[in-house]
Design a protein around this motif. Sequence first.
Motif, PDB file in Angstrom:
ATOM      1  N   ARG A 282      80.511 -63.670  14.634  1.00  0.00           N
ATOM      2  CA  ARG A 282      79.162 -63.952  14.748  1.00  0.00           C
ATOM      3  C   ARG A 282      78.446 -62.757  15.444  1.00  0.00           C
ATOM      4  O   ARG A 282      77.212 -62.641  15.222  1.00  0.00           O
ATOM      5  CB  ARG A 282      78.956 -65.112  15.987  1.00  0.00           C
ATOM      6  N   VAL A 283      79.021 -62.133  16.562  1.00  0.00           N
ATOM      7  CA  VAL A 283      78.278 -60.978  16.988  1.00  0.00           C
ATOM      8  C   VAL A 283      78.206 -59.973  15.819  1.00  0.00           C
ATOM      9  O   VAL A 283      77.067 -59.254  15.752  1.00  0.00           O
ATOM     10  CB  VAL A 283      79.086 -60.275  18.202  1.00  0.00           C
ATOM     11  N   GLY A 284      79.015 -59.904  14.742  1.00  0.00           N
ATOM     12  CA  GLY A 284      78.835 -59.035  13.693  1.00  0.00           C
ATOM     13  C   GLY A 284      77.915 -59.394  12.918  1.00  0.00           C
ATOM     14  O   GLY A 284      77.212 -58.281  12.235  1.00  0.00           O
ATOM     15  N   VAL A 285      77.751 -60.660  12.561  1.00  0.00           N
ATOM     16  CA  VAL A 285      76.513 -61.064  11.497  1.00  0.00           C
ATOM     17  C   VAL A 285      75.192 -60.683  12.567  1.00  0.00           C
ATOM     18  O   VAL A 285      74.463 -60.272  11.897  1.00  0.00           O
ATOM     19  CB  VAL A 285      76.717 -62.558  11.548  1.00  0.00           C
ATOM     20  N   ALA A 286      75.293 -61.040  13.673  1.00  0.00           N
ATOM     21  CA  ALA A 286      74.225 -60.720  14.477  1.00  0.00           C
ATOM     22  C   ALA A 286      73.539 -59.044  14.516  1.00  0.00           C
ATOM     23  O   ALA A 286      72.372 -59.028  14.360  1.00  0.00           O
ATOM     24  CB  ALA A 286      74.138 -61.137  15.991  1.00  0.00           C
ATOM     25  N   GLN A 287      74.392 -58.353  14.538  1.00  0.00           N
ATOM     26  CA  GLN A 287      74.051 -56.878  14.455  1.00  0.00           C
ATOM     27  C   GLN A 287      73.684 -56.567  13.044  1.00  0.00           C
ATOM     28  O   GLN A 287      72.837 -55.669  12.786  1.00  0.00           O
ATOM     29  CB  GLN A 287      75.353 -55.849  14.910  1.00  0.00           C
ATOM     30  N   ALA A 288      74.152 -57.157  12.011  1.00  0.00           N
ATOM     31  CA  ALA A 288      73.832 -56.967  10.702  1.00  0.00           C
ATOM     32  C   ALA A 288      72.221 -57.248  10.357  1.00  0.00           C
ATOM     33  O   ALA A 288      71.755 -56.783   9.474  1.00  0.00           O
ATOM     34  CB  ALA A 288      74.760 -57.415   9.516  1.00  0.00           C
ATOM     35  N   ILE A 289      71.803 -58.406  10.924  1.00  0.00           N
ATOM     36  CA  ILE A 289      70.505 -58.958  10.621  1.00  0.00           C
ATOM     37  C   ILE A 289      69.603 -58.641  11.664  1.00  0.00           C
ATOM     38  O   ILE A 289      68.329 -59.084  11.502  1.00  0.00           O
ATOM     39  CB  ILE A 289      70.602 -60.439  10.607  1.00  0.00           C
ATOM     40  N   LEU A 290      69.929 -58.004  12.615  1.00  0.00           N
ATOM     41  CA  LEU A 290      68.975 -57.570  13.841  1.00  0.00           C
ATOM     42  C   LEU A 290      67.748 -57.007  13.266  1.00  0.00           C
ATOM     43  O   LEU A 290      66.470 -57.575  13.927  1.00  0.00           O
ATOM     44  CB  LEU A 290      69.649 -56.874  14.794  1.00  0.00           C
ATOM     45  N   HIS A 291      67.613 -55.923  12.495  1.00  0.00           N
ATOM     46  CA  HIS A 291      66.487 -55.475  12.018  1.00  0.00           C
ATOM     47  C   HIS A 291      65.872 -56.037  10.916  1.00  0.00           C
ATOM     48  O   HIS A 291      64.987 -55.407  10.293  1.00  0.00           O
ATOM     49  CB  HIS A 291      66.755 -54.013  11.565  1.00  0.00           C
ATOM     50  N   ASP A 292      66.168 -57.262  10.545  1.00  0.00           N
ATOM     51  CA  ASP A 292      65.540 -58.228   9.465  1.00  0.00           C
ATOM     52  C   ASP A 292      65.620 -57.328   8.343  1.00  0.00           C
ATOM     53  O   ASP A 292      64.564 -57.246   7.445  1.00  0.00           O
ATOM     54  CB  ASP A 292      64.163 -58.457   9.742  1.00  0.00           C
ATOM     55  N   PRO A 293      66.798 -57.120   7.646  1.00  0.00           N
ATOM     56  CA  PRO A 293      66.688 -56.103   6.645  1.00  0.00           C
ATOM     57  C   PRO A 293      66.675 -56.679   5.021  1.00  0.00           C
ATOM     58  O   PRO A 293      66.608 -58.070   4.992  1.00  0.00           O
ATOM     59  CB  PRO A 293      68.464 -55.647   6.449  1.00  0.00           C
ATOM     60  N   GLN A 294      66.022 -55.993   4.119  1.00  0.00           N
ATOM     61  CA  GLN A 294      65.633 -56.619   2.846  1.00  0.00           C
ATOM     62  C   GLN A 294      67.031 -56.816   2.165  1.00  0.00           C
ATOM     63  O   GLN A 294      67.131 -57.690   1.295  1.00  0.00           O
ATOM     64  CB  GLN A 294      64.817 -55.635   2.108  1.00  0.00           C
ATOM     65  N   VAL A 295      67.969 -56.039   2.550  1.00  0.00           N
ATOM     66  CA  VAL A 295      69.279 -56.269   1.710  1.00  0.00           C
ATOM     67  C   VAL A 295      70.345 -56.433   2.715  1.00  0.00           C
ATOM     68  O   VAL A 295      70.603 -55.695   3.442  1.00  0.00           O
ATOM     69  CB  VAL A 295      69.879 -54.978   0.838  1.00  0.00           C
ATOM     70  N   LEU A 296      71.197 -57.410   2.400  1.00  0.00           N
ATOM     71  CA  LEU A 296      72.456 -57.710   3.420  1.00  0.00           C
ATOM     72  C   LEU A 296      73.757 -57.747   2.667  1.00  0.00           C
ATOM     73  O   LEU A 296      73.728 -58.578   1.658  1.00  0.00           O
ATOM     74  CB  LEU A 296      72.175 -59.125   4.081  1.00  0.00           C
ATOM     75  N   ILE A 297      74.358 -57.067   3.151  1.00  0.00           N
ATOM     76  CA  ILE A 297      75.979 -56.830   2.669  1.00  0.00           C
ATOM     77  C   ILE A 297      76.865 -57.280   3.393  1.00  0.00           C
ATOM     78  O   ILE A 297      77.080 -56.761   4.929  1.00  0.00           O
ATOM     79  CB  ILE A 297      76.267 -55.361   2.142  1.00  0.00           C
ATOM     80  N   MET A 298      77.614 -58.294   3.211  1.00  0.00           N
ATOM     81  CA  MET A 298      78.530 -59.077   4.192  1.00  0.00           C
ATOM     82  C   MET A 298      79.844 -59.100   3.486  1.00  0.00           C
ATOM     83  O   MET A 298      80.203 -59.913   2.764  1.00  0.00           O
ATOM     84  CB  MET A 298      78.062 -60.202   4.743  1.00  0.00           C
ATOM     85  N   ASP A 299      80.921 -58.478   4.383  1.00  0.00           N
ATOM     86  CA  ASP A 299      82.263 -58.748   3.676  1.00  0.00           C
ATOM     87  C   ASP A 299      83.211 -59.855   4.556  1.00  0.00           C
ATOM     88  O   ASP A 299      83.345 -59.721   5.790  1.00  0.00           O
ATOM     89  CB  ASP A 299      83.081 -57.341   3.802  1.00  0.00           C
ATOM     90  N   GLU A 300      82.969 -60.946   4.010  1.00  0.00           N
ATOM     91  CA  GLU A 300      83.812 -62.165   4.329  1.00  0.00           C
ATOM     92  C   GLU A 300      83.209 -62.508   5.834  1.00  0.00           C
ATOM     93  O   GLU A 300      83.810 -62.622   6.945  1.00  0.00           O
ATOM     94  CB  GLU A 300      85.427 -61.924   4.920  1.00  0.00           C
TER      95      GLU A 300
END
Length: 236
Positions: free
Chosen positions: A140-158
């Motif tokens: 969950r912390v990993g997902v949080a850091q990935a979306i924190l800046h509200d990116p236009q493109v989101l790449i998520m591995d598993e």
Amino acid sequence: MLEITNLTKRYGSFTAVDNVSFRVQPGEVLGFLGPNGAGKSTTMRMIAGFLSPTAGSARICGHDIEDEPLQAKRCMGYLPEGAPSYGEMTVRGFLDFIADIRQLTGTHRSERLQKVIGQLQLQAVLEQSVETLSKGFRRRVGVAQAILHDPQVLIMDEPTDGLDPNQKHEVRTLINAMAPGKIIVISTHILEEVDAVCTRAIILARGRIVVDETPQELAARAPSGRLDDVFRTVTA
């Protein structure tokens, strides 16, 4: 747009990713699938700028990841395999660190931190060090850091690896809520997840694209509901 053109990665005589090309438009959620060793994570790492390709290119919102890495990465959030972080940091400290890296300031910074902490239900663990968290909370912390800046493109591995059924549902709901107007690429081994969140599915085998179709078409290949059965069919 996310535009991948003839992307190739070789390690000596071994070709891990072989001339892969595809495009993803805003509003699409692409499921990136394949048996172990198919080249999924390698491709995602090249798109995210963590690996340099041997040949080909990846363009994120018009920026080549090799020629304009900072501009490309500003548009992108990335959750790597295993959700690595700094274990000695508290969750709050780690997210503050990511906010600094992403140059979030003022009211916008506070609002984004508050929003992702709420979305990922991290309030109860903010003062814990990341290394003491369960696998599910680290994810969950990993997902949080990935979306924190509200990116236009989101790449998520598993993105749901290690989560219990309720947590998986919450992350899938979050992906669906973010999908309109964004480009999202997720890798997964779960056919149910493809059906739940994806608008399109690509299967890699031996470094090449062997399937590019809708989740419904993919599900029709596997009456058993098992992705392994699809992989056996398309890689035979």
